[in-house]
Design a protein around this motif. Structure first.
Motif, PDB file in Angstrom:
ATOM      1  N   THR A   1       0.838  -1.201   0.000  1.00 48.97           N
ATOM      2  CA  THR A   1       0.000   0.000   0.000  1.00 48.97           C
ATOM      3  C   THR A   1       0.873   1.252   0.000  1.00 48.97           C
ATOM      4  N   ILE A   2       0.378   2.278  -0.623  1.00 48.22           N
ATOM      5  CA  ILE A   2       1.144   3.516  -0.745  1.00 48.22           C
ATOM      6  C   ILE A   2       1.225   4.256   0.582  1.00 48.22           C
ATOM      7  N   ILE A   3       0.234   4.090   1.446  1.00 48.36           N
ATOM      8  CA  ILE A   3       0.181   4.849   2.695  1.00 48.36           C
ATOM      9  C   ILE A   3       1.070   4.263   3.796  1.00 48.36           C
ATOM     10  N   ASP A   4       1.744   3.170   3.550  1.00 51.92           N
ATOM     11  CA  ASP A   4       2.518   2.451   4.562  1.00 51.92           C
ATOM     12  C   ASP A   4       3.483   3.349   5.336  1.00 51.92           C
ATOM     13  N   LEU A   5       4.309   4.102   4.656  1.00 50.97           N
ATOM     14  CA  LEU A   5       5.346   4.890   5.328  1.00 50.97           C
ATOM     15  C   LEU A   5       4.821   6.151   6.000  1.00 50.97           C
ATOM     16  N   PHE A   6       3.606   6.583   5.678  1.00 51.91           N
ATOM     17  CA  PHE A   6       3.060   7.786   6.289  1.00 51.91           C
ATOM     18  C   PHE A   6       2.701   7.605   7.761  1.00 51.91           C
ATOM     19  N   PHE A   7       2.725   6.383   8.251  1.00 52.00           N
ATOM     20  CA  PHE A   7       2.373   6.116   9.640  1.00 52.00           C
ATOM     21  C   PHE A   7       3.569   6.195  10.588  1.00 52.00           C
ATOM     22  N   ILE A   8       4.772   6.354  10.087  1.00 50.54           N
ATOM     23  CA  ILE A   8       5.958   6.405  10.947  1.00 50.54           C
ATOM     24  C   ILE A   8       5.866   7.517  11.994  1.00 50.54           C
ATOM     25  N   PRO A   9       5.454   8.747  11.665  1.00 49.18           N
ATOM     26  CA  PRO A   9       5.376   9.784  12.701  1.00 49.18           C
ATOM     27  C   PRO A   9       4.344   9.486  13.795  1.00 49.18           C
ATOM     28  N   PHE A  10       3.294   8.737  13.459  1.00 49.00           N
ATOM     29  CA  PHE A  10       2.222   8.473  14.420  1.00 49.00           C
ATOM     30  C   PHE A  10       2.466   7.215  15.246  1.00 49.00           C
ATOM     31  N   LEU A  11       3.008   6.177  14.631  1.00 44.75           N
ATOM     32  CA  LEU A  11       3.201   4.901  15.306  1.00 44.75           C
ATOM     33  C   LEU A  11       4.644   4.665  15.749  1.00 44.75           C
ATOM     34  N   GLY A  12       5.581   5.429  15.206  1.00 44.11           N
ATOM     35  CA  GLY A  12       6.989   5.210  15.510  1.00 44.11           C
ATOM     36  C   GLY A  12       7.614   4.118  14.669  1.00 44.11           C
ATOM     37  N   LYS A  13       6.841   3.544  13.774  1.00 45.94           N
ATOM     38  CA  LYS A  13       7.323   2.513  12.852  1.00 45.94           C
ATOM     39  C   LYS A  13       6.358   2.436  11.678  1.00 45.94           C
ATOM     40  N   PRO A  14       6.772   1.787  10.586  1.00 48.11           N
ATOM     41  CA  PRO A  14       5.871   1.676   9.424  1.00 48.11           C
ATOM     42  C   PRO A  14       4.620   0.862   9.756  1.00 48.11           C
ATOM     43  N   LEU A  15       3.581   1.091   9.000  1.00 52.11           N
ATOM     44  CA  LEU A  15       2.312   0.409   9.211  1.00 52.11           C
ATOM     45  C   LEU A  15       2.459  -1.105   9.102  1.00 52.11           C
ATOM     46  N   HIS A  16       3.306  -1.587   8.187  1.00 47.10           N
ATOM     47  CA  HIS A  16       3.431  -3.033   8.008  1.00 47.10           C
ATOM     48  C   HIS A  16       4.011  -3.719   9.246  1.00 47.10           C
ATOM     49  N   ASP A  17       4.839  -3.043  10.019  1.00 49.82           N
ATOM     50  CA  ASP A  17       5.338  -3.613  11.276  1.00 49.82           C
ATOM     51  C   ASP A  17       4.249  -3.616  12.341  1.00 49.82           C
ATOM     52  N   TRP A  18       3.510  -2.529  12.424  1.00 52.97           N
ATOM     53  CA  TRP A  18       2.489  -2.398  13.455  1.00 52.97           C
ATOM     54  C   TRP A  18       1.345  -3.399  13.249  1.00 52.97           C
ATOM     55  N   VAL A  19       0.853  -3.494  12.013  1.00 50.18           N
ATOM     56  CA  VAL A  19      -0.278  -4.389  11.715  1.00 50.18           C
ATOM     57  C   VAL A  19       0.117  -5.855  11.889  1.00 50.18           C
ATOM     58  N   SER A  20       1.300  -6.228  11.457  1.00 48.91           N
ATOM     59  CA  SER A  20       1.703  -7.643  11.502  1.00 48.91           C
ATOM     60  C   SER A  20       2.321  -8.048  12.838  1.00 48.91           C
ATOM     61  N   GLY A  21       2.628  -7.094  13.703  1.00 49.09           N
ATOM     62  CA  GLY A  21       3.226  -7.438  14.991  1.00 49.09           C
ATOM     63  C   GLY A  21       4.648  -7.934  14.868  1.00 49.09           C
ATOM     64  N   THR A  22       5.400  -7.362  13.951  1.00 48.34           N
ATOM     65  CA  THR A  22       6.786  -7.757  13.741  1.00 48.34           C
ATOM     66  C   THR A  22       7.714  -6.588  14.003  1.00 48.34           C
ATOM     67  N   GLU A  23       8.996  -6.882  14.112  1.00 47.27           N
ATOM     68  CA  GLU A  23      10.034  -5.869  14.315  1.00 47.27           C
ATOM     69  C   GLU A  23      11.213  -6.195  13.427  1.00 47.27           C
ATOM     70  N   VAL A  24      12.006  -5.188  13.090  1.00 44.85           N
ATOM     71  CA  VAL A  24      13.278  -5.396  12.401  1.00 44.85           C
ATOM     72  C   VAL A  24      14.358  -5.123  13.434  1.00 44.85           C
ATOM     73  N   VAL A  25      15.179  -6.133  13.683  1.00 49.24           N
ATOM     74  CA  VAL A  25      16.205  -6.034  14.722  1.00 49.24           C
ATOM     75  C   VAL A  25      17.586  -6.369  14.150  1.00 49.24           C
ATOM     76  N   GLU A  26      18.613  -6.028  14.926  1.00 46.99           N
ATOM     77  CA  GLU A  26      19.971  -6.387  14.527  1.00 46.99           C
ATOM     78  C   GLU A  26      20.137  -7.893  14.663  1.00 46.99           C
ATOM     79  N   LYS A  27      20.911  -8.474  13.768  1.00 43.18           N
ATOM     80  CA  LYS A  27      21.141  -9.927  13.796  1.00 43.18           C
ATOM     81  C   LYS A  27      22.166 -10.262  14.847  1.00 43.18           C
TER      82      LYS A  27
END
Length: 125
Positions: free
Chosen positions: A99-125
């Motif tokens: 979706t085009i709106i995915d990155l617009f949620f960073i200021p509101f959620l502190g992360k992209p929408l795809h991380d928030w909706v799916s309950g995932t995180e990107v972490v250091e390996k």
């Protein structure tokens, strides 16, 4: 489990998008040959690009927990507890990412929408 910053995520985005564009462009050339000589239905490049994006992210994150850009930056996708994310979460993550709106949620959620909706995180390996 240390979450990665926006700089790493932006780098991952640019690298993955470049790879996806090259794959989609190559597939588009192949498909246009089929359209021209065999009468296959025409597909807009946007459909090819976003379809390739969904397949690319789904495949790499389900199988390896990381895309080629995440290999480059030593990061991976995990669930909230730090374990391997379920397949349905990765598919949901990939679908929302298209979706085009995915990155617009960073200021509101502190992360992209795809991380928030799916309950995932990107972490250091």
């Amino acid at each position: 489990m240390r979450k990665v910053g926006e700089g790493t995520r932006i780098l991952n985005f640019f690298i993955d998008t470049l790879i996806i564009f090259i794959l989609a462009f190559a597939f588009n050339k192949f498909w246009m040959f089929q359209v021209r000589y065999w009468g296959y239905p025409y597909l807009n490049f946007g459909w090819i690009f976003f379809g390739m994006m969904f397949i690319y992210y789904s495949f790499f994150e389900i199988v390896f927990q990381r895309t080629p850009a995440k290999w480059f930056s030593y990061t991976k996708v995990v669930n909230k507890q730090g374990g391997r994310a379920a397949v349905w979460r990765i598919l949901l993550r990939s679908a929302v990412r298209v979706t085009i709106i995915d990155l617009f949620f960073i200021p509101f959620l502190g992360k992209p929408l795809h991380d928030w909706v799916s309950g995932t995180e990107v972490v250091e390996k």
